[in-house]
Write a protein that holds these residues in place. Structure first.
Motif, short mmCIF file in Angstrom:
data_model
loop_
_atom_site.label_atom_id
_atom_site.label_comp_id
_atom_site.label_asym_id
_atom_site.label_seq_id
_atom_site.Cartn_x
_atom_site.Cartn_y
_atom_site.Cartn_z
N LYS A 115 0.81 7.00 -6.60
CA LYS A 115 -0.22 8.04 -6.75
C LYS A 115 0.41 9.44 -6.72
O LYS A 115 0.11 10.29 -7.56
CB LYS A 115 -1.25 7.89 -5.64
N VAL A 116 1.30 9.65 -5.76
CA VAL A 116 1.95 10.97 -5.67
C VAL A 116 2.75 11.26 -6.93
O VAL A 116 2.67 12.34 -7.52
CB VAL A 116 2.87 11.05 -4.42
N PHE A 117 3.53 10.26 -7.37
CA PHE A 117 4.38 10.46 -8.54
C PHE A 117 3.53 10.74 -9.78
O PHE A 117 3.81 11.64 -10.56
CB PHE A 117 5.25 9.22 -8.75
N GLN A 118 2.47 9.95 -9.91
CA GLN A 118 1.62 10.10 -11.10
C GLN A 118 0.91 11.45 -11.10
O GLN A 118 0.88 12.14 -12.12
CB GLN A 118 0.61 8.94 -11.13
N THR A 119 0.37 11.84 -9.94
CA THR A 119 -0.44 13.07 -9.95
C THR A 119 0.42 14.34 -9.89
O THR A 119 0.01 15.36 -10.44
CB THR A 119 -1.44 13.10 -8.77
N ALA A 120 1.58 14.29 -9.27
CA ALA A 120 2.39 15.51 -9.15
C ALA A 120 3.38 15.66 -10.31
O ALA A 120 3.55 16.76 -10.83
CB ALA A 120 3.14 15.52 -7.83
N PHE A 121 4.01 14.57 -10.69
CA PHE A 121 5.13 14.70 -11.63
C PHE A 121 4.79 14.27 -13.06
O PHE A 121 5.42 14.72 -14.00
CB PHE A 121 6.33 13.89 -11.13
N LEU A 122 3.85 13.34 -13.20
CA LEU A 122 3.55 12.83 -14.54
C LEU A 122 2.28 13.50 -15.09
O LEU A 122 1.72 14.39 -14.47
CB LEU A 122 3.37 11.31 -14.51
N GLY A 123 1.85 13.03 -16.23
CA GLY A 123 0.62 13.54 -16.83
C GLY A 123 0.84 14.84 -17.58
O GLY A 123 1.95 15.40 -17.56
N PRO A 124 -0.20 15.32 -18.26
CA PRO A 124 -0.06 16.56 -19.02
C PRO A 124 0.10 17.76 -18.10
O PRO A 124 -0.35 17.75 -16.95
CB PRO A 124 -1.38 16.64 -19.80
N LEU B 36 0.83 -1.21 0.00
CA LEU B 36 0.00 0.00 0.00
C LEU B 36 0.87 1.27 0.00
O LEU B 36 0.49 2.30 -0.56
CB LEU B 36 -0.95 0.00 1.20
N THR B 37 2.05 1.16 0.63
CA THR B 37 2.99 2.30 0.61
C THR B 37 3.41 2.58 -0.83
O THR B 37 3.42 3.73 -1.28
CB THR B 37 4.24 1.98 1.46
N LEU B 38 3.71 1.51 -1.55
CA LEU B 38 4.11 1.67 -2.96
C LEU B 38 2.96 2.31 -3.75
O LEU B 38 3.18 3.27 -4.51
CB LEU B 38 4.50 0.32 -3.55
N ALA B 39 1.76 1.79 -3.52
CA ALA B 39 0.59 2.31 -4.24
C ALA B 39 0.42 3.80 -3.97
O ALA B 39 0.15 4.60 -4.87
CB ALA B 39 -0.66 1.56 -3.81
N SER B 40 0.60 4.18 -2.72
CA SER B 40 0.42 5.56 -2.32
C SER B 40 1.44 6.48 -2.99
O SER B 40 1.12 7.57 -3.45
CB SER B 40 0.53 5.60 -0.79
N PHE B 41 2.68 6.03 -3.06
CA PHE B 41 3.71 6.88 -3.67
C PHE B 41 3.64 6.87 -5.20
O PHE B 41 4.06 7.83 -5.85
CB PHE B 41 5.10 6.52 -3.14
#
Lengths: 522, 112
Positions: free
Chosen positions: A450-459, A443-448
């Motif tokens: 999420k942080v990486f995807q929403t803060a650093f990745l994406g358009p 769950l720790t991995l899943a949570s981080f």
């Protein structure tokens, strides 16, 4: 040279104290002078901590008596018990001091630029250095009353720093809650110290440990100490101050607060292994630590998964990570009186707990600094407002990946090694224990992710098109912790052999701790 | 200094893992090199396929916000989360209450 080395324990406390009281004077000569003073003091403190660790590694436990004719004269004039202020540094204390000093330096480097937009920085630097002094004092003191004093110093400084942005009602509220709990906790520690003083006429840890016999007063003191220190390190169900305080404090301070909470955990180690040790008798405390560890791990991580404020998310992970250490500590404590089981898996559990403590302080400090960098650059801690920052802040993104991989326990990072040690040793007690720990890790991995995807990745978001990488000093603070994480990851045998194993051995060797003080002084 | 960490039940060798990642990385770049040769960066080949619709200017309109991440997980554990979030009430008196509760339970376990 020899004289300097002899006084390293006193210097370790004197430097940040001097730094704190002289900070307003340095500030009088301008912000540059204050910043140079701030970073120099924390860097020198880290150097002294490193020197002290080397000294302990080379020649064993270092004892320092304040105000004595000779700094190592623990029992003057044929006295049976020490009476002066006593510092006692074994491998565990030295490791804690070194680790805390690194976190303080990283937080200071980061704060130099991240705080420059704000006023009241003389007070900020003074409180920060006072907090550093309180933390280091808790880690190297050899007497219980001074442990309480340093705990109070750290608590008062923490409350001031959590409420540093006092125009934010959330910050004032978080500080008030932390102050309330800290005051009650400190009172409990003081009552426990009073019990010991009443029973044994001493507050020296070595003196109490050498005479301790488990009666009602000692049991009451144990309950007070374990409850108060478990609260201070953010254990479920006494963890609720953690997300409030960690989220509202400036990021550089949160990095240091992580190390300060570990000083409370160090206190718990010291109480359980050095003060009581095998005298604990029943397995009640060990099981209490294991249960609190499991609850902290699971509740902390499940609360983290649903957070959208990046600092609160990381604060809940702090609760969860402390659970691993409590699990390792509880397993070791459970078999402390059984040499066979201790050799089979107890010692490994203790090493895992100590190693995880070291790892956690480094990568969690780094994660909080990354969260601070995001807030500094993008102006928001809310993950819903962030996105695509990996292109604008590539170095911060890379540092985040290192810390996130380490906390999630991905091989080959250091978090994996310490978790492996805890999984395998706790499996010997009951197979369910590592299952909870492993689910937490996933769950720790899943949570981080999420942080990486929403803060650093994406358009890229329209509002974030002007964002730039944070200044060099802030990256320097983060890089310092990232380097330590990488060294711990790439050289695990050296890390365990040099830092962790001696620290765990020192905790188990109660006789050496007692003997260093009561063994005859000079 | 560089040898294995023996955990008593198994061992940890960081260099075996690094060797694995290097091999896996080599395999990845080999497979990538076998891909299409006619790809050109900056052409319409780079355009995002957005269900045949024009791609919005602001990335915010096509991202899943953090508060919706792991929706299925939180939905499945709705009961757990309902209790858990209600428990984290933010009341300072409750914070103290839990401390007293732990102390009481620990006292029962230790003093008995």
């Amino acid at each position: 040279m020899t004289i300097w080395r002899e006084h390293l324990p006193a210097l370790l406390l004197a430097l940040p104290l001097l730094g704190a009281f002289a900070a307003p004077v340095a500030g009088h000569f301008g912000s540059r002078a204050r910043n140079v003073w701030f970073v120099s003091i924390t860097a020198l403190t880290a150097l002294v901590a490193w020197g002290l660790w080397q000294q302990v590694s080379a020649s064993g436990i270092v004892v320092y008596v304040m105000g004595a004719e000779h700094s190592r004269l623990t029992l003057p004039s044929g006295m049976a018990l020490p009476v002066r202020i006593l510092l006692e540094v074994d491998a565990m204390s030295a490791l804690m001091a070194f680790m805390g000093a690194i976190a303080a330096l990283a937080g200071a480097l980061f704060s130099v630029r991240s705080m420059e937009r704000f006023s009241g920085l003389d007070q900020f630097v003074a409180l920060y250095l006072l907090l550093t002094a309180g933390m280091l004092g808790m880690e190297i003191t050899g007497d219980l009353f001074n442990f309480f004093v340093f705990l109070e110093i750290a608590s008062v400084a923490s409350c001031g720093l959590v409420a540093f942005w006092r125009d934010r009602p959330e910050a004032v509220e978080a500080s008030f809650k932390y102050m309330l709990l800290s005051t009650v906790g400190a009172l409990m520690v003081l009552v426990a110290v009073a019990f010991f003083y009443g029973r044994y006429n001493t507050v020296a840890m070595a003196g109490v440990a050498s005479h301790l016999q488990l009666g009602l007063a000692e049991k009451a003191a144990l309950v007070f100490l374990v409850s108060a220190l478990a609260m201070k390190c953010g254990t479920v169900p006494m963890h609720m101050w953690t997300p409030d305080a960690y989220a509202e404090a400036p990021a550089g301070v949160t990095c240091l607060l992580v190390a300060v909470s570990q000083a409370a955990l160090y206190g718990l180690f010291r109480v359980c292994f050095t003060l009581y040790g095998a005298s604990l008798g029943s397995s009640a405390v060990a099981w209490a630590l294991i249960i609190m560890g499991l609850l902290s791990m699971f509740i902390g991580v499940t609360m983290a998964v649903i957070q959208k404020d990046v600092k609160r998310l990381m604060a809940y992970h702090s609760v969860s990570q402390v659970g691993y250490m409590l699990l390792g500590m509880g397993v070791a404590l459970l078999v402390l009186s059984d040499p066979q089981k201790m050799a089979a898996y107890g010692a490994m559990a203790l090493q895992g707990a100590v190693y995880h403590l070291f790892n956690y302080t480094m990568y969690k400090g780094l994660l909080f600094l990354v969260a601070g960098a995001l807030a500094y650059a993008a102006g928001s801690r809310n993950l819903n407002d962030l996105g695509g920052l990996g292109r604008r802040m590539p170095q911060t993104a890379a540092l985040f990946v290192i810390a996130a991989a380490a906390i999630a326990g991905l091989p080959p990072f250091n978090g994996f090694v310490s978790k492996l040690m805890i999984y395998e040793s706790s499996f010997a007690v009951h197979p369910l224990l590592p299952v909870v720990a492993m689910v937490t890790s996933m769950l720790t991995l899943a949570s981080f992710v999420k942080v990486f995807q929403t803060a650093f990745l994406g358009p890229e978001k329209a509002a974030l098109r002007e964002v730039q990488e944070v200044p060099g000093f802030m990256r320097g603070g983060m890089a310092l912790l990232a380097v330590v994480v990488l060294v711990l990851s790439l050289f695990p045998t050296w890390s365990v052999g040099s830092f962790v194993e001696p620290a765990a051995r020192a905790l188990m060797d109660r006789a050496a701790y007692v003997g260093a003080v009561l063994g005859g002084g000079l | 200094m560089w040898s294995l960490i023996d955990t008593g039940f198994g061992f940890w060798d960081v260099y075996a893992w690094i060797a694995f990642f290097l091999l896996a990385g080599g395999g990845f770049f080999y497979l990538r090199s076998q891909g299409r040769k006619d790809y050109r960066r900056g052409t319409d080949q780079d355009d995002i396929f957005y269900g045949g619709n024009p791609v919005p200017e602001d990335g915010e309109e096509i991202t899943v916000p953090a508060s919706s991440a792991y929706w299925g997980f939180t939905r499945a554990l709705e009961g757990w989360y309902k209790g858990l979030t209600a428990w984290h009430s933010g009341m300072a008196t409750e914070y103290l209450g839990y401390m007293v509760l732990v102390m009481g339970l620990l006292a029962l376990a230790v003093v008995r």
